[in-house]
Design a protein around this motif. Structure first.
Motif, PDB file in Angstrom:
ATOM      1  N   PRO A   1     -14.195  -6.227 -19.366  1.00  0.00           N
ATOM      2  CA  PRO A   1     -14.755  -7.702 -17.761  1.00  0.00           C
ATOM      3  C   PRO A   1     -14.012  -7.465 -17.081  1.00  0.00           C
ATOM      4  O   PRO A   1     -14.427  -7.169 -16.411  1.00  0.00           O
ATOM      5  N   ARG A   2     -12.779  -6.840 -17.084  1.00  0.00           N
ATOM      6  CA  ARG A   2     -11.850  -6.816 -15.491  1.00  0.00           C
ATOM      7  C   ARG A   2     -12.180  -5.567 -14.761  1.00  0.00           C
ATOM      8  O   ARG A   2     -12.344  -5.790 -13.812  1.00  0.00           O
ATOM      9  N   PHE A   3     -13.017  -4.905 -15.394  1.00  0.00           N
ATOM     10  CA  PHE A   3     -13.497  -3.731 -14.751  1.00  0.00           C
ATOM     11  C   PHE A   3     -14.300  -3.835 -13.779  1.00  0.00           C
ATOM     12  O   PHE A   3     -14.697  -3.663 -12.845  1.00  0.00           O
ATOM     13  N   GLY A   4     -15.647  -4.792 -14.832  1.00  0.00           N
ATOM     14  CA  GLY A   4     -17.069  -5.060 -14.139  1.00  0.00           C
ATOM     15  C   GLY A   4     -16.225  -6.148 -12.630  1.00  0.00           C
ATOM     16  O   GLY A   4     -16.733  -5.709 -10.880  1.00  0.00           O
ATOM     17  N   LEU A   5     -15.576  -6.980 -12.705  1.00  0.00           N
ATOM     18  CA  LEU A   5     -14.488  -7.418 -11.367  1.00  0.00           C
ATOM     19  C   LEU A   5     -14.141  -6.830 -10.673  1.00  0.00           C
ATOM     20  O   LEU A   5     -14.489  -6.929  -9.656  1.00  0.00           O
ATOM     21  N   VAL A   6     -13.387  -5.807 -11.482  1.00  0.00           N
ATOM     22  CA  VAL A   6     -13.302  -4.742  -9.985  1.00  0.00           C
ATOM     23  C   VAL A   6     -13.819  -3.762  -8.812  1.00  0.00           C
ATOM     24  O   VAL A   6     -14.836  -3.945  -8.315  1.00  0.00           O
ATOM     25  N   VAL A   7     -15.259  -3.913 -10.321  1.00  0.00           N
ATOM     26  CA  VAL A   7     -16.708  -3.181  -9.248  1.00  0.00           C
ATOM     27  C   VAL A   7     -16.694  -4.309  -8.026  1.00  0.00           C
ATOM     28  O   VAL A   7     -17.158  -3.186  -7.533  1.00  0.00           O
ATOM     29  N   LEU A   8     -17.136  -5.193  -8.630  1.00  0.00           N
ATOM     30  CA  LEU A   8     -17.965  -6.224  -8.193  1.00  0.00           C
ATOM     31  C   LEU A   8     -16.899  -6.439  -6.829  1.00  0.00           C
ATOM     32  O   LEU A   8     -17.163  -6.509  -5.512  1.00  0.00           O
ATOM     33  N   SER A   9     -15.741  -6.629  -7.022  1.00  0.00           N
ATOM     34  CA  SER A   9     -14.454  -6.973  -5.490  1.00  0.00           C
ATOM     35  C   SER A   9     -14.452  -5.352  -5.071  1.00  0.00           C
ATOM     36  O   SER A   9     -14.733  -6.026  -3.308  1.00  0.00           O
ATOM     37  N   GLU A  10     -15.114  -4.068  -5.259  1.00  0.00           N
ATOM     38  CA  GLU A  10     -14.718  -2.902  -4.336  1.00  0.00           C
ATOM     39  C   GLU A  10     -16.451  -2.790  -3.584  1.00  0.00           C
ATOM     40  O   GLU A  10     -15.716  -2.505  -2.282  1.00  0.00           O
ATOM     41  N   ILE A  11     -17.329  -3.493  -3.698  1.00  0.00           N
ATOM     42  CA  ILE A  11     -18.795  -3.502  -3.613  1.00  0.00           C
ATOM     43  C   ILE A  11     -18.540  -4.914  -2.102  1.00  0.00           C
ATOM     44  O   ILE A  11     -18.927  -4.089  -1.042  1.00  0.00           O
ATOM     45  N   ALA A  12     -17.924  -4.927  -2.566  1.00  0.00           N
ATOM     46  CA  ALA A  12     -17.473  -6.851  -0.994  1.00  0.00           C
ATOM     47  C   ALA A  12     -16.435  -6.002  -0.188  1.00  0.00           C
ATOM     48  O   ALA A  12     -17.255  -5.984   1.220  1.00  0.00           O
ATOM     49  N   GLY A  13     -15.258  -5.688  -0.573  1.00  0.00           N
ATOM     50  CA  GLY A  13     -14.449  -4.727   0.434  1.00  0.00           C
ATOM     51  C   GLY A  13     -15.250  -3.590   0.838  1.00  0.00           C
ATOM     52  O   GLY A  13     -15.177  -3.774   2.603  1.00  0.00           O
ATOM     53  N   ARG A  14     -16.139  -2.829   0.598  1.00  0.00           N
ATOM     54  CA  ARG A  14     -16.535  -1.708   1.710  1.00  0.00           C
ATOM     55  C   ARG A  14     -17.777  -2.806   2.634  1.00  0.00           C
ATOM     56  O   ARG A  14     -17.714  -2.150   3.567  1.00  0.00           O
ATOM     57  N   ALA A  15     -18.761  -3.892   1.418  1.00  0.00           N
ATOM     58  CA  ALA A  15     -19.476  -4.066   2.690  1.00  0.00           C
ATOM     59  C   ALA A  15     -18.436  -4.823   3.763  1.00  0.00           C
ATOM     60  O   ALA A  15     -19.179  -5.308   5.147  1.00  0.00           O
ATOM     61  N   LEU A  16     -17.455  -5.226   3.797  1.00  0.00           N
ATOM     62  CA  LEU A  16     -15.904  -5.968   4.744  1.00  0.00           C
ATOM     63  C   LEU A  16     -15.655  -5.186   5.314  1.00  0.00           C
ATOM     64  O   LEU A  16     -15.126  -5.138   6.757  1.00  0.00           O
ATOM     65  N   SER A  17     -16.282  -3.435   5.545  1.00  0.00           N
ATOM     66  CA  SER A  17     -14.988  -2.773   6.030  1.00  0.00           C
ATOM     67  C   SER A  17     -15.952  -3.125   7.755  1.00  0.00           C
ATOM     68  O   SER A  17     -16.946  -2.427   8.094  1.00  0.00           O
ATOM     69  N   PRO A  18     -14.883  -2.397   8.442  1.00  0.00           N
ATOM     70  CA  PRO A  18     -15.380  -2.409  10.225  1.00  0.00           C
ATOM     71  C   PRO A  18     -16.426  -0.847  10.307  1.00  0.00           C
ATOM     72  O   PRO A  18     -17.798  -1.724  10.873  1.00  0.00           O
ATOM     73  N   ALA A  19     -17.048  -0.308   9.142  1.00  0.00           N
ATOM     74  CA  ALA A  19     -17.966   0.177   9.089  1.00  0.00           C
ATOM     75  C   ALA A  19     -19.171   0.052   9.312  1.00  0.00           C
ATOM     76  O   ALA A  19     -20.373   0.537   9.421  1.00  0.00           O
ATOM     77  N   VAL A  20     -19.017  -0.899   7.883  1.00  0.00           N
ATOM     78  CA  VAL A  20     -20.235  -1.202   7.355  1.00  0.00           C
ATOM     79  C   VAL A  20     -20.425  -2.544   8.136  1.00  0.00           C
ATOM     80  O   VAL A  20     -21.327  -3.001   8.569  1.00  0.00           O
ATOM     81  N   ASN A  21     -19.995  -3.570   8.227  1.00  0.00           N
ATOM     82  CA  ASN A  21     -19.584  -4.917   8.479  1.00  0.00           C
ATOM     83  C   ASN A  21     -20.560  -5.459   8.066  1.00  0.00           C
ATOM     84  O   ASN A  21     -21.772  -6.096   9.213  1.00  0.00           O
ATOM     85  N   ASP A  22     -20.777  -6.103   6.800  1.00  0.00           N
ATOM     86  CA  ASP A  22     -21.964  -7.303   6.329  1.00  0.00           C
ATOM     87  C   ASP A  22     -20.950  -7.780   5.705  1.00  0.00           C
ATOM     88  O   ASP A  22     -21.243  -7.980   4.097  1.00  0.00           O
TER      89      ASP A  22
END
Length: 438
Positions: free
Chosen positions: A284-305
């Motif tokens: 179950p921790r892997f699913g939390l990590v993947v969701l966190s990765e999606i959020a981290g990419r969305a918050l990157s300056p290149a995406v800014n979402d």
């Protein structure tokens, strides 16, 4: 020692088969071929030949030719669309979501239907041209062709709606959240994998894995049978999701010093299924990590979402609320592997996996910081001391990051007001901060 095929092991194997794109099309192709030759059975009944209306071979020839030519084009189109969706999911969300996207039932069913219809038409067309069927067989084959056409049309209409969403950000988040919720529920119902809770620090003879990789599954039934035969006790120290290699024991075996040299640990090593990637099923921790990765990419300056990060915070709130729900009597799995001790998953570790990246990457975005504090506040109100402490710790940590990242005093004041609840938690006598030095 022969391995036991337990229900849990079977679930793991079937889960891996669902990720193979060739399996469903292969099975449907076999069924298609069987249906064509099953039509020959009708020719063996003389009464049917006299009563049933006739269907000309030429009409079937034309119908099957149209199906054969069109199904190959549609199957090729479906594969192209699926590959495009997989690439989109990897680029917009995270590559770790690929296994969930490729296991999409709607896409696999559509591809299987199109390929199966193509094989059916080719085999049936060959049989018709060679005069394999008589009157009853031709009629039955015509009926089967009409049924296949109907299935193809219905599948295509449903698949168009599905492929429009496959690989999109919202669809990917929903799939990851659903997979994580299933894994969390499975672990909540069996927190020690149906073993017994670890009573003390692991002692005994360490058992090391032969290969390096992530623990994807533990065959508890195999370990229990081996422990009974060897008259020993086991302490599992590598839960699913743990990276093991040289020097990292997967388990400890408690036995008398005289018997330790005579024990063969091959069965213990084989019970730990290792792979190069982490899987969602038992981790179950892997699913939390993947969701966190999606959020981290969305918050990157290149995406800014920041909206996607806020949606992920909502997913975490739902998942941890589900985790804290009381286990019902019917779903709770009583320990049945009394010779195996297993540690429970830590709520603090799950909070680290979920909220660290969002708090770090979204520290300078006021709306993300406020939504994060509100979600942690909601989790802190749950009647769970461990979750309350973890929520208070991460709220204070997120507030520190926000103070360093934000330049506008009004924004900092808003985040501080949202994080006010955490000050009461960290100052209470029941609060104990995590000790990362252990």
């Amino acid at each position: 020692m022969a391995a036991l095929i337990s229900g849990d092991r079977l679930r793991f194997v079937l889960g891996r088969l669902r990720e193979r794109l060739w399996l469903k099309p292969f099975v449907v192709c076999l069924l298609s071929i069987a249906c064509v030759f099953a039509a020959k059975i009708a020719d063996s009944n003389a009464l049917l030949i006299q009563v049933l209306p006739s269907v000309t071979a030429q009409s079937l020839d034309t119908l099957l030719s149209i199906m054969a030519s069109s199904m190959l084009v549609i199957a090729t189109f479906s594969v192209t669309s699926m590959v495009s969706a997989y690439s989109s999911a990897a680029n917009t969300a995270t590559p770790r979501s690929f296994t969930l996207i490729i296991a999409d039932d709607a896409s696999q069913n559509a591809l299987s239907t199109f390929v199966g219809a193509f094989i059916f038409s080719i085999v049936a067309l060959t049989a018709v041209k060679n005069g394999y069927f008589e009157k009853a067989g031709l009629l039955l084959l015509f009926c089967l062709t009409a049924v296949v056409f109907s299935i193809v049309i219905i599948t295509f209409v449903r698949w168009v709606d599905s492929i429009a969403r496959l690989g999109r950000m919202g669809s990917t988040i929903n799939k990851v959240e659903e997979a994580t919720a299933k894994a969390l529920k499975r672990r909540r119902d069996a927190p020690t994998l149906q073993g017994i809770r670890m009573r003390s620090p692991a002692r005994g003879q360490p058992v090391f894995a032969v290969n390096t990789g992530y623990v994807q599954h533990i065959d508890m039934a195999m370990l229990q049978k081996w422990a009974e035969e060897a008259q020993v006790r086991l302490v599992v120290t590598a839960l699913p999701g743990t990276l093991v290699g040289p020097g990292r024991p997967v388990a400890y075996v408690s036995s008398s010093p005289d018997d330790a040299a005579d024990i063969d640990f091959t069965c213990v090593i084989d019970a730990f299924h290792l792979g190069v990637d982490r899987l969602f099923d038992d981790d179950p921790r892997f699913g939390l990590v993947v969701l966190s990765e999606i959020a981290g990419r969305a918050l990157s300056p290149a995406v800014n979402d920041p909206g996607t990060a806020i949606a992920i915070v909502g997913s975490f709130l739902r998942l941890f609320t589900q985790w804290s729900e009381p286990v019902t009597t019917g779903s709770q799995q009583a320990p049945k592997y009394e010779r195996i001790e297993v540690s429970e998953i830590s709520v603090q570790d799950m909070f680290d996996d979920a909220f660290t990246a969002i708090a770090r990457d979204g520290a300078g975005v006021v709306e993300v910081s406020v939504r994060l504090q509100k979600a942690l506040h909601s989790l802190a109100t749950i009647d769970d001391l461990e979750m309350r402490n973890a929520a208070g710790y991460h709220a204070q940590l997120a507030l520190k990051r926000a103070r360093l990242a934000m330049n506008v005093e009004e924004d900092i004041a808003v985040v501080q007001a949202a994080a006010q609840f955490s000050q009461d938690i960290v100052s209470s006598k029941n609060y104990s901060p995590p000790d990362y030095k252990q």
